[in-house]
Design a protein around this motif. Structure first.
Motif, PDB file in Angstrom:
ATOM      1  N   ASP A 107       0.819  -1.214   0.000  1.00 51.45           N
ATOM      2  CA  ASP A 107       0.000   0.000   0.000  1.00 51.45           C
ATOM      3  C   ASP A 107       0.852   1.263   0.000  1.00 51.45           C
ATOM      4  O   ASP A 107       0.397   2.344   0.393  1.00 51.45           O
ATOM      5  CB  ASP A 107      -0.928   0.008   1.220  1.00 51.45           C
ATOM      6  CG  ASP A 107      -1.887  -1.158   1.220  1.00 51.45           C
ATOM      7  OD1 ASP A 107      -2.381  -1.520   0.135  1.00 51.45           O
ATOM      8  OD2 ASP A 107      -2.147  -1.725   2.313  1.00 51.45           O
ATOM      9  N   ALA A 108       2.087   1.145  -0.462  1.00 48.86           N
ATOM     10  CA  ALA A 108       3.001   2.288  -0.417  1.00 48.86           C
ATOM     11  C   ALA A 108       2.472   3.494  -1.194  1.00 48.86           C
ATOM     12  O   ALA A 108       2.575   4.633  -0.742  1.00 48.86           O
ATOM     13  CB  ALA A 108       4.373   1.884  -0.937  1.00 48.86           C
ATOM     14  N   LYS A 109       1.893   3.253  -2.366  1.00 49.39           N
ATOM     15  CA  LYS A 109       1.360   4.385  -3.141  1.00 49.39           C
ATOM     16  C   LYS A 109       0.280   5.106  -2.352  1.00 49.39           C
ATOM     17  O   LYS A 109       0.219   6.350  -2.348  1.00 49.39           O
ATOM     18  CB  LYS A 109       0.800   3.908  -4.480  1.00 49.39           C
ATOM     19  CG  LYS A 109       0.279   5.059  -5.345  1.00 49.39           C
ATOM     20  CD  LYS A 109      -0.306   4.573  -6.653  1.00 49.39           C
ATOM     21  CE  LYS A 109      -0.753   5.749  -7.518  1.00 49.39           C
ATOM     22  NZ  LYS A 109      -1.770   6.602  -6.836  1.00 49.39           N
ATOM     23  N   THR A 110      -0.569   4.350  -1.673  1.00 43.08           N
ATOM     24  CA  THR A 110      -1.603   4.958  -0.834  1.00 43.08           C
ATOM     25  C   THR A 110      -0.980   5.805   0.265  1.00 43.08           C
ATOM     26  O   THR A 110      -1.499   6.874   0.621  1.00 43.08           O
ATOM     27  CB  THR A 110      -2.497   3.865  -0.211  1.00 43.08           C
ATOM     28  OG1 THR A 110      -3.050   3.063  -1.255  1.00 43.08           O
ATOM     29  CG2 THR A 110      -3.617   4.468   0.614  1.00 43.08           C
ATOM     30  N   ALA A 111       0.141   5.360   0.800  1.00 43.24           N
ATOM     31  CA  ALA A 111       0.844   6.108   1.846  1.00 43.24           C
ATOM     32  C   ALA A 111       1.295   7.467   1.324  1.00 43.24           C
ATOM     33  O   ALA A 111       1.137   8.496   1.995  1.00 43.24           O
ATOM     34  CB  ALA A 111       2.040   5.307   2.350  1.00 43.24           C
ATOM     35  N   TYR A 112       1.861   7.485   0.111  1.00 43.12           N
ATOM     36  CA  TYR A 112       2.294   8.755  -0.481  1.00 43.12           C
ATOM     37  C   TYR A 112       1.098   9.651  -0.776  1.00 43.12           C
ATOM     38  O   TYR A 112       1.130  10.867  -0.519  1.00 43.12           O
ATOM     39  CB  TYR A 112       3.088   8.488  -1.757  1.00 43.12           C
ATOM     40  CG  TYR A 112       4.522   8.081  -1.501  1.00 43.12           C
ATOM     41  CD1 TYR A 112       5.520   9.032  -1.358  1.00 43.12           C
ATOM     42  CD2 TYR A 112       4.870   6.732  -1.380  1.00 43.12           C
ATOM     43  CE1 TYR A 112       6.836   8.663  -1.109  1.00 43.12           C
ATOM     44  CE2 TYR A 112       6.177   6.359  -1.134  1.00 43.12           C
ATOM     45  CZ  TYR A 112       7.152   7.322  -0.990  1.00 43.12           C
ATOM     46  OH  TYR A 112       8.447   6.949  -0.736  1.00 43.12           O
ATOM     47  N   ASP A 113       0.044   9.070  -1.324  1.00 40.81           N
ATOM     48  CA  ASP A 113      -1.152   9.855  -1.642  1.00 40.81           C
ATOM     49  C   ASP A 113      -1.774  10.442  -0.375  1.00 40.81           C
ATOM     50  O   ASP A 113      -2.289  11.568  -0.390  1.00 40.81           O
ATOM     51  CB  ASP A 113      -2.177   8.990  -2.375  1.00 40.81           C
ATOM     52  CG  ASP A 113      -1.737   8.640  -3.786  1.00 40.81           C
ATOM     53  OD1 ASP A 113      -0.890   9.367  -4.345  1.00 40.81           O
ATOM     54  OD2 ASP A 113      -2.225   7.625  -4.327  1.00 40.81           O
ATOM     55  N   ASN A 114      -1.723   9.696   0.714  1.00 34.27           N
ATOM     56  CA  ASN A 114      -2.290  10.190   1.970  1.00 34.27           C
ATOM     57  C   ASN A 114      -1.564  11.435   2.460  1.00 34.27           C
ATOM     58  O   ASN A 114      -2.176  12.374   2.977  1.00 34.27           O
ATOM     59  CB  ASN A 114      -2.227   9.094   3.037  1.00 34.27           C
ATOM     60  CG  ASN A 114      -2.817   9.539   4.358  1.00 34.27           C
ATOM     61  OD1 ASN A 114      -4.007   9.851   4.451  1.00 34.27           O
ATOM     62  ND2 ASN A 114      -1.992   9.594   5.397  1.00 34.27           N
ATOM     63  N   ILE A 115      -0.243  11.458   2.297  1.00 33.64           N
ATOM     64  CA  ILE A 115       0.524  12.649   2.693  1.00 33.64           C
ATOM     65  C   ILE A 115       0.122  13.847   1.846  1.00 33.64           C
ATOM     66  O   ILE A 115      -0.063  14.959   2.362  1.00 33.64           O
ATOM     67  CB  ILE A 115       2.035  12.375   2.558  1.00 33.64           C
ATOM     68  CG1 ILE A 115       2.477  11.342   3.583  1.00 33.64           C
ATOM     69  CG2 ILE A 115       2.842  13.668   2.721  1.00 33.64           C
ATOM     70  CD1 ILE A 115       3.906  10.886   3.436  1.00 33.64           C
ATOM     71  N   VAL A 127       2.562  13.492  10.453  1.00 34.62           N
ATOM     72  CA  VAL A 127       3.900  13.884  10.898  1.00 34.62           C
ATOM     73  C   VAL A 127       4.911  12.938  10.246  1.00 34.62           C
ATOM     74  O   VAL A 127       5.723  13.334   9.433  1.00 34.62           O
ATOM     75  CB  VAL A 127       4.023  13.876  12.429  1.00 34.62           C
ATOM     76  CG1 VAL A 127       5.447  14.274  12.856  1.00 34.62           C
ATOM     77  CG2 VAL A 127       3.008  14.823  13.070  1.00 34.62           C
ATOM     78  N   LYS A 128       4.858  11.661  10.596  1.00 33.52           N
ATOM     79  CA  LYS A 128       5.769  10.693   9.990  1.00 33.52           C
ATOM     80  C   LYS A 128       5.013   9.417   9.642  1.00 33.52           C
ATOM     81  O   LYS A 128       4.287   8.866  10.461  1.00 33.52           O
ATOM     82  CB  LYS A 128       6.922  10.364  10.920  1.00 33.52           C
ATOM     83  CG  LYS A 128       7.936   9.367  10.380  1.00 33.52           C
ATOM     84  CD  LYS A 128       8.544   9.808   9.032  1.00 33.52           C
ATOM     85  CE  LYS A 128       9.404  11.038   9.154  1.00 33.52           C
ATOM     86  NZ  LYS A 128      10.037  11.399   7.842  1.00 33.52           N
ATOM     87  N   THR A 129       5.182   8.983   8.405  1.00 33.15           N
ATOM     88  CA  THR A 129       4.583   7.750   7.897  1.00 33.15           C
ATOM     89  C   THR A 129       5.662   6.673   7.794  1.00 33.15           C
ATOM     90  O   THR A 129       6.749   6.925   7.282  1.00 33.15           O
ATOM     91  CB  THR A 129       3.953   7.975   6.514  1.00 33.15           C
ATOM     92  OG1 THR A 129       2.880   8.925   6.629  1.00 33.15           O
ATOM     93  CG2 THR A 129       3.418   6.669   5.936  1.00 33.15           C
ATOM     94  N   ILE A 130       5.331   5.470   8.275  1.00 31.57           N
ATOM     95  CA  ILE A 130       6.240   4.332   8.195  1.00 31.57           C
ATOM     96  C   ILE A 130       5.620   3.262   7.284  1.00 31.57           C
ATOM     97  O   ILE A 130       4.446   2.907   7.437  1.00 31.57           O
ATOM     98  CB  ILE A 130       6.515   3.719   9.581  1.00 31.57           C
ATOM     99  CG1 ILE A 130       7.246   4.720  10.484  1.00 31.57           C
ATOM    100  CG2 ILE A 130       7.318   2.423   9.451  1.00 31.57           C
ATOM    101  CD1 ILE A 130       8.680   4.997  10.104  1.00 31.57           C
ATOM    102  N   ILE A 131       6.431   2.756   6.353  1.00 34.53           N
ATOM    103  CA  ILE A 131       6.016   1.660   5.475  1.00 34.53           C
ATOM    104  C   ILE A 131       6.758   0.399   5.892  1.00 34.53           C
ATOM    105  O   ILE A 131       7.985   0.409   6.046  1.00 34.53           O
ATOM    106  CB  ILE A 131       6.319   1.987   4.002  1.00 34.53           C
ATOM    107  CG1 ILE A 131       5.536   3.229   3.567  1.00 34.53           C
ATOM    108  CG2 ILE A 131       5.973   0.796   3.101  1.00 34.53           C
ATOM    109  CD1 ILE A 131       5.876   3.701   2.158  1.00 34.53           C
TER     110      ILE A 131
END
Length: 354
Positions: free
Chosen positions: A324-332, A340-344
């Motif tokens: 779900d890494a792309k979703t993580a970037y889109d969420n930011i 604040v900080k996202t961890i994958i």
């Protein structure tokens, strides 16, 4: 074996693809099974704009550089780590022949090979190769998530050292993003008496108090900026660290700073910022840049975490699976003010068949 990787194919396009498993060819290098990776603002810039400053993405590139993992294989001459050790990864390797490397300021090496900075691939993959002297063993009680945050903390440690922070310093930090928050923590850990954090978001200012700030100030507040801050910390700060890159923050920081004080620029601002140069000259303001980290900074960051000087876990607001890494970037991009900080996480077992 497979090597699932998160690849920026071009501006605006992130995909999960299988890359070749890197071979361990150097006798003093190690292969790391990457387990945790934080998202940095530079990665988001590459995703959104296809560049970060002068670095331009011209070919598909694996993202990520804030990582920790477990040693999976070691070269024949490796002595400082062994298979199974938890490590933090310092993601930039300088030329061993540069003057900057020889002088102990290897962060300034013009031939630096830095993860997820074109043309070099990053760490968001199952396996990554590094020289043994650019991985740092984590104590048993330090988690892999904390290990991933050693990278941004090292940026903060380096900036605090550039400022010359010592016992009883009066410090102001502008910007309560991850690096600003960690800079406040590093300043406090190095002995600063007062650490004021300035930002426009109250939620981030509340977090700053848990990381190291003794005082906070919302710059949207009405009133005389300098007077309000002097009232809070008892005097003008003798050190200002600017971590936002905003023009107004730079100017407010310089105006606030005590005569003869030190101003350290961490945030990447515009090239054509208008600054009060005449005032800086007359007041003998020492204006310093700060770039990444150098000799000793990673070791100090690991020690600060291990000794409980800075609780970096409090910065983690979001966690995502590797797939779900792309979703993580889109969420930011969509919800940046709440992040604040996202961890994958590292690749899941089901990706092994890729």
């Amino acid at each position: 074996m497979s090597n699932p990787s998160i690849v920026l194919k071009e501006k605006g396009k992130i995909v999960l693809e299988n890359r070749p498993v890197p071979d361990l060819t150097d006798e003093r290098s190690v292969k790391i099974a990457v387990k945790k990776t934080g998202i940095c603002g530079s990665d988001v810039h590459y995703y959104l704009h296809g560049n970060c400053g002068t670095f331009v993405v011209k070919a598909p590139m694996v993202l990520g550089h804030e990582s920790s993992g477990v040693i999976a294989e070691v070269g024949r001459l490796v002595t400082n780590v062994k298979v199974g050790d938890k490590v933090a990864i310092e993601p930039g390797v300088p030329s061993r022949y540069s003057e900057e490397y020889k002088n102990g300021r290897y962060n300034l090496c013009p031939d630096m090979a830095f993860a997820a900075t074109p043309p070099y691939d990053g760490t968001l993959a199952r396996y990554y190769i590094m020289p043994e002297d650019f991985v740092y063993k984590l104590p048993d009680h330090v988690s892999l998530e904390e290990g991933a945050l050693v990278e941004p903390l090292s940026v903060a440690v380096h900036a605090a050292k550039r400022a010359g922070i010592k016992y009883n310093s009066n410090v102001a930090v502008f910007g309560a993003g991850p690096v600003g928050l960690l800079t406040a923590g590093a300043a406090r850990a190095l002995g600063a008496a007062n650490v004021l954090v300035v930002d426009i978001f109250d939620t981030k200012l509340e977090l700053a108090k848990n990381i190291g700030a003794t005082h906070t100030y919302n710059s949207l507040k009405k009133g005389n900026f300098d007077e309000e801050i002097i009232k809070l910390i008892g005097d003008r700060p003798d050190i200002v660290l600017e971590a936002s890159g905003a023009d107004i923050a730079m100017n407010n920081g310089l105006n606030l700073l005590k005569t003869g004080g030190v101003f350290v620029q961490i945030g990447m601002g515009k090239d054509d910022v208008k600054l009060p140069v005449a005032q800086m000259t007359q007041r003998e303001i020492d204006y310093r840049g700060s770039s990444r980290y150098s000799q000793g900074d990673y070791n100090d960051a690991v020690t600060m975490i291990a000794n409980g000087k800075i609780d970096v876990k409090q910065l983690i607001t979001h966690r995502f699976k590797f797939k779900d890494a792309k979703t993580a970037y889109d969420n930011i991009i969509q919800n940046g003010k709440d992040v604040v900080k996202t961890i994958i996480d590292g690749p899941e077992d089901e990706l092994a068949k890729l």
